[in-house]
Design an enzyme around this catalytic site. Structure first.
Site, short mmCIF file in Angstrom:
data_model
loop_
_atom_site.label_atom_id
_atom_site.label_comp_id
_atom_site.label_asym_id
_atom_site.label_seq_id
_atom_site.Cartn_x
_atom_site.Cartn_y
_atom_site.Cartn_z
N HIS A 1 -13.16 6.36 15.08
CA HIS A 1 -12.26 5.50 14.41
C HIS A 1 -12.24 4.03 14.64
O HIS A 1 -12.52 3.83 15.82
CB HIS A 1 -10.68 6.14 14.81
CG HIS A 1 -9.68 5.61 14.56
ND1 HIS A 1 -8.99 4.37 14.53
CD2 HIS A 1 -8.82 5.96 13.55
CE1 HIS A 1 -7.96 4.21 13.90
NE2 HIS A 1 -7.76 5.23 13.10
N CYS B 1 -10.71 4.33 8.42
CA CYS B 1 -9.33 4.21 8.25
C CYS B 1 -8.78 2.85 7.49
O CYS B 1 -9.26 1.66 8.01
CB CYS B 1 -8.72 4.12 9.61
SG CYS B 1 -6.93 3.67 9.75
N HIS C 1 -8.40 8.06 6.86
CA HIS C 1 -7.11 7.76 6.97
C HIS C 1 -6.55 6.77 5.98
O HIS C 1 -7.14 5.69 5.98
CB HIS C 1 -6.79 7.03 8.26
CG HIS C 1 -7.07 8.03 9.60
ND1 HIS C 1 -6.63 7.40 10.74
CD2 HIS C 1 -7.32 9.12 9.63
CE1 HIS C 1 -6.88 8.39 11.62
NE2 HIS C 1 -7.20 9.46 10.94
N ASP D 1 -1.29 8.21 6.15
CA ASP D 1 -1.34 7.77 7.46
C ASP D 1 -0.02 6.73 7.53
O ASP D 1 0.05 5.70 6.51
CB ASP D 1 -2.64 6.89 8.07
CG ASP D 1 -2.61 6.84 9.37
OD1 ASP D 1 -1.92 7.51 10.12
OD2 ASP D 1 -3.65 6.14 9.95
N HIS D 2 0.54 6.58 8.49
CA HIS D 2 1.72 5.33 8.76
C HIS D 2 2.61 5.48 7.23
O HIS D 2 3.26 6.26 7.07
CB HIS D 2 1.08 4.25 9.01
CG HIS D 2 0.23 4.38 10.43
ND1 HIS D 2 -0.04 3.21 11.16
CD2 HIS D 2 0.11 5.55 11.12
CE1 HIS D 2 -0.54 3.66 12.16
NE2 HIS D 2 -0.75 5.01 12.07
N TYR E 1 4.71 7.90 12.15
CA TYR E 1 4.26 9.20 11.45
C TYR E 1 5.52 9.92 10.99
O TYR E 1 6.24 10.81 11.02
CB TYR E 1 3.91 10.18 12.56
CG TYR E 1 2.43 9.77 13.02
CD1 TYR E 1 1.23 10.28 12.22
CD2 TYR E 1 1.95 8.80 13.87
CE1 TYR E 1 0.00 9.64 12.18
CE2 TYR E 1 0.92 8.24 14.07
CZ TYR E 1 -0.27 8.82 13.19
OH TYR E 1 -1.26 8.35 13.47
C1 DNO Z 1 -2.85 5.69 14.77
C2 DNO Z 1 -4.19 6.46 14.93
C3 DNO Z 1 -5.09 6.30 16.22
C4 DNO Z 1 -6.38 7.25 16.05
C5 DNO Z 1 -6.95 7.21 17.42
C6 DNO Z 1 -8.33 7.90 16.94
O1 DNO Z 1 -2.15 5.88 14.24
O2 DNO Z 1 -4.86 6.45 13.85
O3 DNO Z 1 -4.25 6.61 17.22
O4 DNO Z 1 -5.68 8.54 16.08
O5 DNO Z 1 -7.64 5.90 17.41
O6 DNO Z 1 -8.96 8.36 18.21
#
Ligand code: DNO
Length: 404
Positions: free
Chosen positions: A237, A275, A302, A358-359, A375
């Site tokens: 990531h 991401c 992501h 995500d988010h 989340y």
């Molecule tokens: C945040 C996430 C990160 C991710 C880690 C992966 O929302 O995308 O915390 O889970 O960095 O290791």
């Protein structure tokens, strides 16, 4: 593109039966209660699989745990100090146990001390929704006035702006700022105190970016051959935000960083978590282009978006709706679908790439529910719906056009 949703386990305020209602079939999860460096036993893995497969009212969910996020890399491994060799052994043991349980994709990061960092976890937007935000001036206030680190790394302008901001902040503003910067994940236990954070930072004093890179590549040399053998794919990531913070080295922030990573340990098991939200906070990261050029090693996506607030490379930004920010999500999805088509044509078994929305924004009942920052159930579902629309439209158009 395989849809998934992140679920933090029983500590999550979103119930697994609600995840089922979103229509995804895959779940991204981790055993957050197990400390980095300890083994994920077959029993604990099976327990999480069982928690994912049945809802609170006993209904079979039909959901499958298919991505581990994260199997954490301990600070000892990142620094190559203390118990790092033993931790590599436990990492390998956890990989073996995960593969035995049928899992195949493992996300991790190599950010020292802090994982993702924001200065406000619920920044109000004009329409009543909230989002997460990173403000450089607030961050500088935290670093200089709360952590009390030397200010020489900041420009005179930022120092001046931070002094004014600090003077205007109440105790409660400062406490919100501290909590936001120092936030953890459910089940991980209390966030570290400022003293503990200072101690962790001091442990990295002798580790620069070059050293951290070598440590990451050494780690991968140790775990990738086993991953290959077990049919596992690791995926790193990016740094979030993708620039240096508190003097800590950051090595997974740009396309060049990822190119160096995949060249250093050249095996399909050494892959990327692309991401778009983390990387998109830098104006020099071209996400659709990165997907085109690095896509063969992207094992997990992501999909989220950010809006940069200025023109600087390392500036303030906030998280936006999934198709509203600076990353062109239509182009990015097109690049993902192209990569999948290429993989399919060359007979790659892993041609489908799992993504999770995500988010996004906290909206409607997310705000009362007060869940894990980043989340929100409805905010992520809104994003998923938009992404589904983009994917469906592009897939239909591609079918109409036929092979190129
Ligand atoms: C945040 C996430 C990160 C991710 C880690 C992966 O929302 O995308 O915390 O889970 O960095 O290791």
């Amino acid at each position: 593109m395989k849809e998934s949703l992140r679920w933090f386990g029983p500590a999550d305020v979103v119930r697994i039966g609600e995840v089922q209602q979103t229509g995804v079939k895959a779940v991204v999860s981790a055993l957050h209660h197990i400390a980095p460096g300890a083994v994920w036993t077959p029993q604990e893995i099976a327990k999480r699989q069982a928690e994912i497969s049945v809802s609170a009212d006993g209904r079979a969910t039909g959901l499958e745990w298919n991505v581990v996020e994260s199997l954490p890399v301990s600070e000892d491994i990142k620094r190559q100090s203390g118990n790092w060799k033993a931790h590599i052994e436990t990492y390998r043991e956890s990989m073996q146990n995960l593969a035995d349980a049928g899992l195949s994709t493992i996300c991790y990061n190599f950010m020292p001390v802090l994982d993702w960092t924001r200065t406000n976890l619920a920044w109000p937007m004009a329409n009543g929704t909230t989002c997460m935000r990173f403000d450089w001036v607030d961050f500088t206030v935290f670093d200089i006035y709360l952590l009390q680190r030397p200010d020489e790394n900041y420009s005179a302008d930022i120092r001046e702006a931070a002094a004014q901001r600090y003077a205007s902040m109440s105790e409660s503003d400062l406490s919100v700022l501290t909590k936001s910067v120092n936030y953890g994940l459910p089940g991980e236990g209390a966030a570290p105190s400022l003293d503990v954070l200072r101690r962790h930072l001091s442990e990295y004093q002798k580790i620069d970016a070059q050293r951290l890179r070598v440590n990451q590549y050494d780690f991968l040399e140790q775990v990738c051959p086993l991953a290959e053998k077990l049919g596992l794919r690791l995926c790193c990531h990016p740094d979030d935000p993708p620039f240096e913070l508190m003097g800590l080295p950051r090595i997974m922030s740009t396309e060049a960083d990822y190119q160096a990573l995949i060249d250093a340990v050249d095996t399909p098991a050494n892959g990327i978590t692309l991401c778009s939200g983390s990387l998109g906070a830098r104006s020099d990261n071209d996400l659709p282009g990165m997907m085109q050029r690095l896509g063969h090693r992207v094992h997990f996506l992501h999909l989220r978006n950010t809006r940069r607030e200025g023109t600087e490379l390392h500036g303030s930004f906030h998280e936006s709706g999934h198709i509203e920010g600076d990353t062109d999500m239509v182009q990015l999805v097109a690049a993902v679908l192209d990569e999948e088509a290429k993989r399919k044509a060359t007979g790659r078994a892993d041609w489908t790439i799992t993504f999770r929305p995500d988010h996004g924004l906290d909206m409607l009942n997310d705000i009362e529910r007060g869940g894990q920052p980043g989340y929100p159930l409805i905010g992520r579902l809104a994003g998923l719906s938009e992404l589904r629309g983009i994917i469906a439209a592009q897939s239909t158009l591609a079918q109409r056009q036929g092979p190129q």
